[in-house]
Scaffold this motif. Structure first.
Motif, short mmCIF file in Angstrom:
data_model
loop_
_atom_site.label_atom_id
_atom_site.label_comp_id
_atom_site.label_asym_id
_atom_site.label_seq_id
_atom_site.Cartn_x
_atom_site.Cartn_y
_atom_site.Cartn_z
N UNK A 390 0.66 -1.22 0.03
CA UNK A 390 0.01 -0.19 -0.03
C UNK A 390 0.81 1.34 -0.14
N UNK A 391 1.75 1.33 1.01
CA UNK A 391 2.75 2.43 0.85
C UNK A 391 3.52 2.40 -0.36
N UNK A 392 4.06 1.47 -0.93
CA UNK A 392 4.85 1.77 -2.09
C UNK A 392 4.06 1.97 -3.19
N UNK A 393 2.73 1.71 -3.31
CA UNK A 393 1.74 2.16 -4.40
C UNK A 393 1.42 3.50 -4.10
N UNK A 394 1.10 4.15 -3.08
CA UNK A 394 1.12 5.49 -2.73
C UNK A 394 2.15 6.42 -3.22
N UNK A 395 3.44 5.86 -2.93
CA UNK A 395 4.55 6.57 -3.19
C UNK A 395 4.69 6.62 -4.81
N UNK A 396 4.41 5.61 -5.34
CA UNK A 396 4.20 5.45 -6.84
C UNK A 396 3.43 6.51 -7.32
N UNK A 397 2.17 6.58 -6.83
CA UNK A 397 1.17 7.43 -7.40
C UNK A 397 1.50 8.96 -7.25
#
Length: 540
Positions: A390-397
């Protein structure tokens, strides 16, 4: 140019036959006169044939023993090369049934075959004749027209019959379908029989028509709503083994799932579609063509809010598995944003109905008091992996949104500097793509935000709208005599920039998109291609 004496004599003779029949009290005693009129059809005179086309229907009822000959003579006139003869013969056909309604099906069938005429005046005559027969005997007429749809091997004729129903008959349903309850049931059964072999656009046309009927409209009974869903499910061929190479079946499945959405809001069950997707589609999702994959994920996402608790429990593990596949384990340059949006949306709506299922799937600690809570087991590694993704997804987004925002600024500058209409159109197209991606990114952030705690509250309402749909608008109170500004719909994490190319507004628009780009034909042998090609028994 002087009139041909032979022609004049033939016409004069017909006038004599007509006058004697007209004056006779017992017309049936003048068989020879009526036979003379019928015989004129085989002559050479154009005017005589035109006159015969009027006289044959006028006295038809008085000579039942000559009915077959008279009718064939009228049909022969319809095939004449001279347009004036054909038009006069067509206009006379409804009169053959005025006192002998048993001939309506045959006459309608013949008229259906000439609906494709290229001559406007002839086509108009056919339309008027058919409408006259429909008003005379709607059941017999509709039966004959739908028979043409079911069994017609000439695709041009078949399409013309369907167009006639769409343009001329369906708009007059309130006038023609009387008594309403009886006739709506009658025409529904006709439609259902014709759906054994239809294209995608034809199926949508018929479903839209059925939806317009009172029996399937607002206030429809649960049984009627169930009937419509069963029609759609049958078209989707949910009993068939799924084949990843059968593009035609994929198109039908996606389109039918979209068509079913409005009926879920009325209480229809989505169980068959959900179960089929879980069993046949999701396990082989990666093997599907890219453009079909996202279409199926969108249908799953849009349907997820209507899934039952039991279906949600069965589907949720597959959704979590796909999330762990498409959400990056660490910050990345790119990812499948539209996939992740669909999967997160589905995850929320499914988990909302069966929250404790996420304990073993994601390591959450949700207490319901049921054995399925599995609180005594250690799922901490799953929680760690899921929240890290979830965190990696948010950072990528967020990283992507920064680039998109910068790109939008550059697009705006380029648009101001563009000189040609073509250049402006190209820049606007890029702006639309950027807008769409920004909206997807905003949705992803709104969907991941509640999931970082041990006992999250899952979204199970319309708080967040999928990026290709407009947010639901609240009803506006009218205030007579005052000016009321239209309230802006809440974005709930969605971008406030202009709507992207996936913005639809309602489920009808969403469903229409399901028919865009549908392949012609397909890989299976079920019959008429869902895109419009092929013939046979199937549902396409």
């Amino acid at each position: 140019m002087a009139a041909d004496p032979a022609d004049m004599a033939e016409v004069e003779k017909l006038y004599e036959f007509g006058e004697r029949l007209n004056e006779a009290k017992d017309k049936s005693q003048h068989v020879a006169d009526y036979q003379g009129i019928i015989a004129a059809v085989k002559g050479q005179s154009v005017k005589a044939k035109q006159l015969a086309a009027q006289l044959i229907p006028r006295f038809f009822k008085h000579f039942p023993t000559l009915a077959a000959d008279a009718m064939m003579a009228q049909f022969d006139l319809i095939e004449e090369e001279e347009l004036a003869i054909r038009v006069q013969a067509i206009r006379g056909l409804p009169l053959l049934c005025k006192d002998t309604p048993g001939y309506v099906p045959k006459i309608v069938d013949v008229l259906g075959q000439i609906l494709g005429s290229e001559e406007n005046v002839e086509r108009d005559a056919v339309h008027k004749a058919l409408m006259s027969l429909l008003r005379q005997d709607v059941q017999a007429s509709l039966t004959a027209l739908f028979h043409r749809i079911e069994g017609e091997m000439d695709n041009n004729i078949r399409e013309k019959v369907i167009c006639f129903l769409k343009d001329k008959v369906f708009p007059l349903k309130s006038e023609l379908l009387r008594p309403q309850d009886e006739m709506e049931r009658f025409v529904t059964d006709l439609v259902k029989k014709s759906l054994q072999d239809v294209t995608g656009s034809e199926f949508k046309l018929f479903i839209d028509f059925l939806k317009s009927l009172k029996m399937f409209g607002d206030g429809a009974s649960p049984d009627n709503i169930r009937e419509l869903i069963e029609i759609i499910e049958a078209q989707a061929d949910l009993d068939a083994q799924f084949n990843v190479t059968d593009v035609d079946h994929i198109d039908r499945l996606v389109s039918c799932m979209y068509m079913a959405l409005p009926f879920y809001t009325k209480g229809a069950s989505s169980s068959k579609f959900v179960s089929y997707c879980n069993k046949h589609i999701i396990p082989v999702l990666d093997k599907l063509p890219e453009e079909k994959r996202i279409g199926l994920l969108k249908t799953v996402a849009a349907s997820s809010k209507y899934a039952s608790a039991q279906d949600s429990r069965q589907l949720l593990p597959s959704i979590v598995q796909l999330l762990t596949k498409y959400m990056p384990g660490k910050k990345a340059e790119e990812m499948s944003y539209d996939y992740v949006e669909c999967l997160l949306y589905a995850f929320h709506h499914l988990a909302h109905k069966t929250p404790n299922t996420t304990n073993s799937l994601c390591g959450y600690k949700i207490v319901t008091g049921q054995p399925s809570d599995r609180l005594g087991e250690d799922f901490s590694e799953k929680y760690k992996d899921f929240t890290e993704r979830l965190t990696a997804t948010e950072e990528t987004v967020r990283q992507t949104m920064k680039k998109l925002t910068q790109g939008m600024s550059e697009h705006n500058k380029a648009l101001s500097a563009a000189k040609t209409d073509e250049a402006k159109a190209n820049i606007k197209a890029e702006q639309q793509k950027t807008t769409t991606k920004l909206r997807i990114c905003n949705n992803i952030l709104a969907l991941t935000k509640p999931l970082h705690v041990k006992s999250p509250s899952f979204i199970g309402d319309d708080k967040i709208s999928l990026s290709w749909l407009e947010p639901a608008k609240k009803p506006q109170a009218s205030n007579a005599g005052s000016s009321v500004k239209r309230p802006q719909p809440s974005t709930n994490g969605s971008s406030t920039v202009k709507k992207g190319r996936f913005d639809g507004g309602n489920q009808n628009q969403l469903m229409n998109r399901a028919f865009e780009g549908i392949s012609r034909g397909g890989g299976s042998n079920r019959g008429r291609g869902w895109g419009g090609k092929g013939r046979g028994r199937g549902y396409r």
